[in-house]
Design an enzyme around this catalytic site. Structure first.
Site, short mmCIF file in Angstrom:
data_model
loop_
_atom_site.label_atom_id
_atom_site.label_comp_id
_atom_site.label_asym_id
_atom_site.label_seq_id
_atom_site.Cartn_x
_atom_site.Cartn_y
_atom_site.Cartn_z
N SER A 262 43.34 -1.33 56.54
CA SER A 262 44.14 -1.62 57.73
C SER A 262 44.95 -0.41 58.10
O SER A 262 45.32 0.40 57.25
CB SER A 262 45.09 -2.77 57.43
OG SER A 262 46.01 -2.35 56.45
N LYS A 263 45.24 -0.32 59.39
CA LYS A 263 45.96 0.87 59.85
C LYS A 263 47.39 0.92 59.34
O LYS A 263 48.03 1.95 59.39
CB LYS A 263 45.91 0.96 61.37
CG LYS A 263 46.58 -0.15 62.10
CD LYS A 263 46.43 0.08 63.60
CE LYS A 263 46.83 -1.17 64.34
NZ LYS A 263 46.23 -1.30 65.64
N ARG A 264 47.87 -0.20 58.83
CA ARG A 264 49.22 -0.17 58.27
C ARG A 264 49.26 0.60 56.97
O ARG A 264 50.29 1.11 56.57
CB ARG A 264 49.75 -1.58 58.06
CG ARG A 264 50.11 -2.17 59.37
CD ARG A 264 50.77 -3.51 59.38
NE ARG A 264 50.99 -3.84 60.78
CZ ARG A 264 50.04 -4.24 61.63
NH1 ARG A 264 48.81 -4.38 61.20
NH2 ARG A 264 50.30 -4.47 62.88
#
Ligand code: GLU
Length: 514
Positions: A262-264
């Site tokens: 995930s981009k987080r």
């Protein structure tokens, strides 16, 4: 219900990737594309690129172009696609709507699908009731048995409706997966999937199956997350009387903590990696190690080319444990690749990317007023050239100590990052608007939020104008810098929370003490 037994390709395979153009080009798309490409090329087959833009509200042409550009940067060329054409086009689903409508009609007349006139209100009440009873939320079959004639008349009279797939109420569906063997699904668990929406556009499921069949795709090689959709797809193949393709579900890429990438937790945009100076060879090499091992890989320090991967490609070399997308490892590999190319080649690549005239031109005018001598240029513009910045968090913290503690700053930056993620374009005007909207949402002073953003993206308190700097740095790099700044702020934010708790406890004590 069973699909055809697995076979090794006798005829050259036809495979595809089918990205939805709804955002930045994702590393996961490149990963799936790599193995589709390698398998097709290994067996003299064809690699097709199909754009699945059935979600009209989220699909954009910019995203489609960015995906094509990134895949080309990596050298994962396709034989058929929206830009290069081919015998099975059009390759953009939005240009094939009539086909899906015809197929949906065919299913309705066969009794394999039905029109559903349930209103959104009815469906949300149903969902709420099911949630309350802690049941699975699913369609209750209300319109399943409507009289065919009456249903046709209601649709003809203009009553809004969707078309749903009639799933089987009992029995099992067995998915045959090349890597995973047999995966059983209880038919009762599978919802009556919407195939055609009320606007006449298909959902992913219908369009995907119709196209895979019409494009004569022999092997569907995609990510593991699509396994739960496959029983619905198999039902469609059965109703249409088509032979399903061979399914291969590749393991999902994971963050270091094993959660789905995930981009987080990691940059996931291919644009970011290109901008950060990862060589395409290194990216392919790295993705080729995700769940896969090529022969004698240790002896080669894990370094191999796309051509070597194709030459030795074999499904038995896959393992299903979740491969970790470890950016440090990518950087290590990239370092090896940089050392493996000639200095002339390196120079060419520097001129093509970090030092390209186009890139420097995008900020030269902003740096110009800030230098007195040419030799100050590189230092003044350093944050335009560097990917990662030296710790900016202390600076942020210092700057705001009086008005906002680190927890406040972290929350503000996180909220701003989310807002910027949602931006569809990336220019000065849009950025200014987004930042001003965020100032309003937070009820902060304009200068405070702008300064926090400036420090996050440049690592400095003084820089050229914030919006032009962000516009020149580009979305992927700014997103990375914001997330990186947030990561660095986290320990300080934790301390700030403890500090708040201590102060609250002291205040309570003071109140109780007479
Ligand atoms: N459009 C789907 C995606 O965005 C394609 C999934 C598939 O390959 O079937 O990944």
């Amino acid at each position: 219900m069973m699909n055809e037994p697995l076979t090794t390709p006798i005829t050259p395979p036809r495979v595809r990737i089918a990205p939805s153009p709804t955002g930045d080009p994702h590393v996961g798309t490149a990963y799936i594309a790599l193995f589709n490409h390698a398998f097709a090329k290994r067996h003299g087959g064809r690699f097709v690129l199909r754009i699945e833009d059935t979600d009209q509200s989220r699909s954009t042409l910019e995203s489609e172009q960015a995906i094509l550009r990134s895949l080309r940067w990596l050298g994962l060329d396709w034989d058929e696609g929206p830009d290069v054409g081919g015998d099975y086009g059009p390759y953009r689903q939005s240009e094939r709507t009539a086909l899906y409508q015809e197929h949906a009609e065919q299913l309705i007349s066969q009794g394999g699908a039905y029109r559903c006139f349930c209103t959104t209100e009815r469906l949300s009440e149903l969902r709420a009731r099911q949630k309350e009873k802690k049941e699975d939320t699913r369609y209750d079959g209300h319109c399943r048995e409507l009289d065919a004639e009456a249903s046709r008349a209601r649709a003809a009279a203009g009553e809004p409706c969707v078309v749903r797939l009639k799933m089987l109420a009992e029995g099992k569906t067995l998915i045959q997966d090349l890597l995973r063997g047999e995966i059983p699904y209880d038919n009762r668990q599978i919802d009556d999937q919407i195939l055609l929406k009320s606007d006449g556009f298909p959902t992913y499921h219908l369009a995907n199956v119709v196209d895979d069949h019409l494009m004569e795709i022999s092997h569907v090689i995609r990510a593991e997350e699509w396994i739960p959709s496959t029983p619905k797809h198999l039902r469609l193949y059965e109703l249409f009387g088509w032979t399903p393709p061979v399914f291969v579900h590749l393991p999902l890429l994971r963050n270091k903590d094993k959660s789905k990438i995930s981009k987080r937790k990691n940059p996931v945009s291919l644009d970011y990696y290109e901008r950060a100076g990862i060589l395409p060879e290194a990216m392919l090499n790295f993705l080729g190690l995700m769940g896969y091992s090529i022969p004698d890989v240790e002896e080669k320090e894990e370094q191999f080319t796309l051509a070597e991967l194709i030459e030795t490609f074999d499904w038995s070399r896959f393992s299903l444990g979740g491969p970790v997308f470890d950016v440090e490892k990518l950087e290590w590999l990239n370092g090896n690749w940089i050392r493996a190319i000639s200095p002339e080649d390196l120079l060419e690549r520097l001129y093509a990317h970090v030092l390209s005239k186009d890139y420097v031109a995008s900020f030269v005018a902003h740096v110009q007023p800030r230098i007195r001598r040419l030799d100050e240029f590189v230092d003044t513009a350093a944050f335009f050239f560097n990917g990662k910045l030296e710790s900016p968090t202390e600076l942020i913290f210092d700057k705001f100590k009086k008005r906002h503690d680190a927890k406040d700053v972290l929350d503000a930056l996180l909220a701003l990052t989310e807002r910027l993620d949602r931006l569809l374009g990336w220019d000065e005007a849009l950025l200014e608007q987004a930042l001003r909207d965020q100032v309003e949402a937070l009820e902060w002073k304009v200068g405070d939020l702008f300064m926090a953003a400036r420090i996050a993206v440049t690592g400095r308190k003084a820089s050229p104008g914030l919006f032009e700097t962000m516009a020149a740095l580009g979305k992927p790099m700014c997103q990375f810098r914001f997330r990186d700044a947030c990561e660095r702020l986290k320990p300080l934010a934790k301390e700030a929370v403890q500090e708040r708790q201590k102060r609250a406890a002291a205040a309570r004590l003071a109140e109780q003490t007479p």
